[in-house]
Structure formats: C-alpha cells, structure tokens
Design an enzyme around this catalytic site. Sequence first.
Site, PDB file in Angstrom:
ATOM      1  N   PRO A  46       0.816  -1.217   0.000  1.00 19.58           N
ATOM      2  CA  PRO A  46       0.000   0.000   0.000  1.00 19.58           C
ATOM      3  C   PRO A  46       0.850   1.268   0.000  1.00 19.58           C
ATOM      4  O   PRO A  46       0.454   2.288  -0.564  1.00 19.58           O
ATOM      5  CB  PRO A  46      -0.824  -0.114   1.290  1.00 19.58           C
ATOM      6  CG  PRO A  46      -0.809  -1.586   1.621  1.00 19.58           C
ATOM      7  CD  PRO A  46       0.514  -2.083   1.150  1.00 19.58           C
ATOM      8  N   ASP A 196      56.971   7.856  -4.176  1.00 22.16           N
ATOM      9  CA  ASP A 196      57.338   9.166  -3.657  1.00 22.16           C
ATOM     10  C   ASP A 196      57.509   9.116  -2.147  1.00 22.16           C
ATOM     11  O   ASP A 196      57.014   8.201  -1.468  1.00 22.16           O
ATOM     12  CB  ASP A 196      56.245  10.195  -3.976  1.00 22.16           C
ATOM     13  CG  ASP A 196      56.452  10.845  -5.333  1.00 22.16           C
ATOM     14  OD1 ASP A 196      57.506  10.602  -5.948  1.00 22.16           O
ATOM     15  OD2 ASP A 196      55.555  11.576  -5.780  1.00 22.16           O
ATOM     16  N   LYS A 218      61.206  13.335  -3.598  1.00 25.00           N
ATOM     17  CA  LYS A 218      61.566  14.719  -3.885  1.00 25.00           C
ATOM     18  C   LYS A 218      61.606  15.457  -2.549  1.00 25.00           C
ATOM     19  O   LYS A 218      60.572  15.725  -1.950  1.00 25.00           O
ATOM     20  CB  LYS A 218      60.532  15.366  -4.819  1.00 25.00           C
ATOM     21  CG  LYS A 218      60.454  14.738  -6.204  1.00 25.00           C
ATOM     22  CD  LYS A 218      59.349  15.395  -7.018  1.00 25.00           C
ATOM     23  CE  LYS A 218      59.170  14.743  -8.378  1.00 25.00           C
ATOM     24  NZ  LYS A 218      60.276  14.995  -9.279  1.00 25.00           N
TER      25      LYS A 218
END
Length: 421
Positions: A46, A196, A218
Amino acid sequence: MDDFPPYPSGLILAGRRVVVAGGGHVAQRRVPALLAVGAVVTVVSPVVTPAIEGLVGAGEVTWHERGFEATDLDGAWYVIAATDDRAANELVSQAAEERRIFCVRADDATRATAWTPAVGREAGVTVAVLGNREPRRSAAVRDEILEGLREGTIVARHQRDRSAGVVLVGGGPGHPDLMTVAGRKALMEADVVVADRLAPRELLSELPADVELIDVAKLPRGRSALQEEINRVIVERALAGKRVVRFKGGDNFVFGRGYEEVLACREAGVPVTVIPGLSSPIAVPGIAGIPVTHRGIAHEFTVISGHLPPGHPESQVVWDAVARLNGTVVLMMAVQNAPAIAEALVAGGRAASTPVGVVCDGTMPGERTVLATLGTLAHELEAQAVKAPAIIVVGEVVAVAHPEAFGGRAAGEARTGVPRP
C-alpha cells in the site's frame, strides 16, 4: 528441517519476474540488489519508501499500490516477503509454497524456503555467505573476504593481473587507512613500485618480497629525482613486460605531475591507467577539523601551489586577484614562501587579521595545527618551527573551526563580527 543446512545455489534472475511484498526499509535494501542482477521487480504494498518510489518513477520497478494477493505470484520465479505484518508474510509464503516458488521471509527465516546471503562482488567473483541465520556474522565474514580480494591478499599471486603497463596511484594525504581500495589492490598486483616520499609509507612493508621498489623521493630544497628520470624508469620497466605502479601522495593530478607521466607513457606506447587519491588540500584540512567551505562564510575555495614566491618571473599566480577573493585560499608547498605570500595578500587588499591555519604532517602521527593571521603568519611559522609538508588554509573558515582563537567568532558571523542573515 532445521537439522539440514541450506543448499547454496546462484540464481540467474536476469529478465525473470521477482515479487517483493512490502515497501519498507527491508524492501528498500533488497530491491537494488535484484535490479543489479537484471531481475524484473514488482513491489506489492500500500505504501513504499521514497527511495522505492523513485525507482518506480524511473521505470525500474513496477508498483502495485495495494495489499498482497496470491495471484501476484503468477509467473514469478522468486519472492521476498518483507512486510511488517507476520500474518501477511505467512500468506505470501503459503502462496509461494503452493506454486513451488522459493520464498524469503524477512521476519522469520525458519518459515522460509530460501535465505538471503550476505553478498558482495569483487574482481569477477561473487561472494555469498550464509551464517546460520546470523546476518551480522555473515556480513562480517563477507567483508573480510572482499577486503582480501580487493587488496590482493587472498587471490594467489599467479592469478593476479600481471599485464604490462603503468598504473598511477594516488596514495591520499598520508595515513594508509585513507588510501582507496583500488589503490591498495593495484599495489598488491605490481611487479615494480615507483614511490614518492609522501606516499603512505607503511603500505610498502606489505609488498610481496619479489616486488622491485624504486625510491624517487623529492625532498624540499634537497635531493630530488628529476621528473624526466621518473618518466624514463616507469616506461622502461613497463616496456620490459612489468606491471608498474607509480605511487605518490595525494592525488596524481593535483600538483603531482601525473599527467606528465601519462603523456610519457602514451608517447612510448605503454598502457596507462589512473587511480585517483584523496586530494590533500581538501582532505588534510578536513581531518584537522577545518572546512574549506561553510555556508554563509565561503562560497568558493582556491588551491594554489606556493612553491614560487610572488613576483617570481615563472609564477603564474595573479596574487592581486587572489587577494580580492572572499573565499578560502589553500596553499600547498608554500611553507618557505608563506611570509611573502601573506604580504602579497595583505598588499592586495586582504585584511591582515584574516585567520590562517597551518596543518603540519596532516593525518600522520605528528599532525598539529598552527594558528595565525596573515599579519602574524611569518612570526608563527618561525616560532613554531614549521617545516614541510604542511597545508596552509587562509580564510574565515579557520575562525569557524577555532572561534576561541579568533575572538570567539561563531559560525555564520562575518569578518566584522556582525551575524550574517
């Protein structure tokens, strides 16, 4: 019947009618999974949840807006009794039994003819776990298996993807838990990892012993691998038939030179794919409790590389224009040049009292936040011995996060202290 365990079987429901009796939250969880395997779903209830109503509106689900009737099962292959009424569920299961249709009962598994397992899919494998009517245990076991498949720790190494090529993996802001599932899986499938300094370092210890690890760190104003050499290494190893993971912190394409590596691979004819990572200029302030936007305070945020000072002939930043912005400015790689940047912003019209938050070693054990203003930033950086890596956040959002340090200003107040409408 309880003396016998269920017989596991994979149902092929694509193009076949499945009936779900009930439109509540149980149905809301089950329907998307049925749609994902191609089932033709009919919901009988319903009322339904807004999410199911949205599926109906999109044409993905048929909805009979009423109570269940036995004829609803005509032509069905599978049925789920998911109402909140035990008597209604009993009617559904009886109708299914008469038609020899397997029926799942959301309210009472002992009265069902089928159970719904905890299901997950990864790498072409479907994992379904039935824990003797213990759904939490089933889900926990499923999750453990899926995690192993995603990270590559379950499948034998010879079964992993060994195709030659390069995968660019963004490792996120630093903490290993903040790296994507896809990125961790790619690491476990690598023959070579080119890493890295800011990539999540703990994960490197999990690599199989036969994986070649190449350090291309780096260091700020120190030893640094040339980008051209990094490009040469990843291309060379891939052309030698290796599966190479280029592993870096943050996201590949946010000041990570990732697209330079994509171009190098393409020029050499090397297959290359990208797995993005959480971007540090958003993630690090967020982890530290500083929002880069806030309703009524900042309608935009700008991310800028501060590796070059204002006035440098190679700088592409128009600092006068940045100073006129009202929103948040997030500075990366800017610790050394931050005093000069603060001066340029003040000279361009930004108030010297503008709040600044410097998040050092974001997400890592040594994380700390240094608070200042544009006028005091140079002094605080020296006094607090701030070193890279750090993310610098400039703007009123810092005062939102730390009102006690900026005159008790509350969220929603303007620079003048007058509440915004």
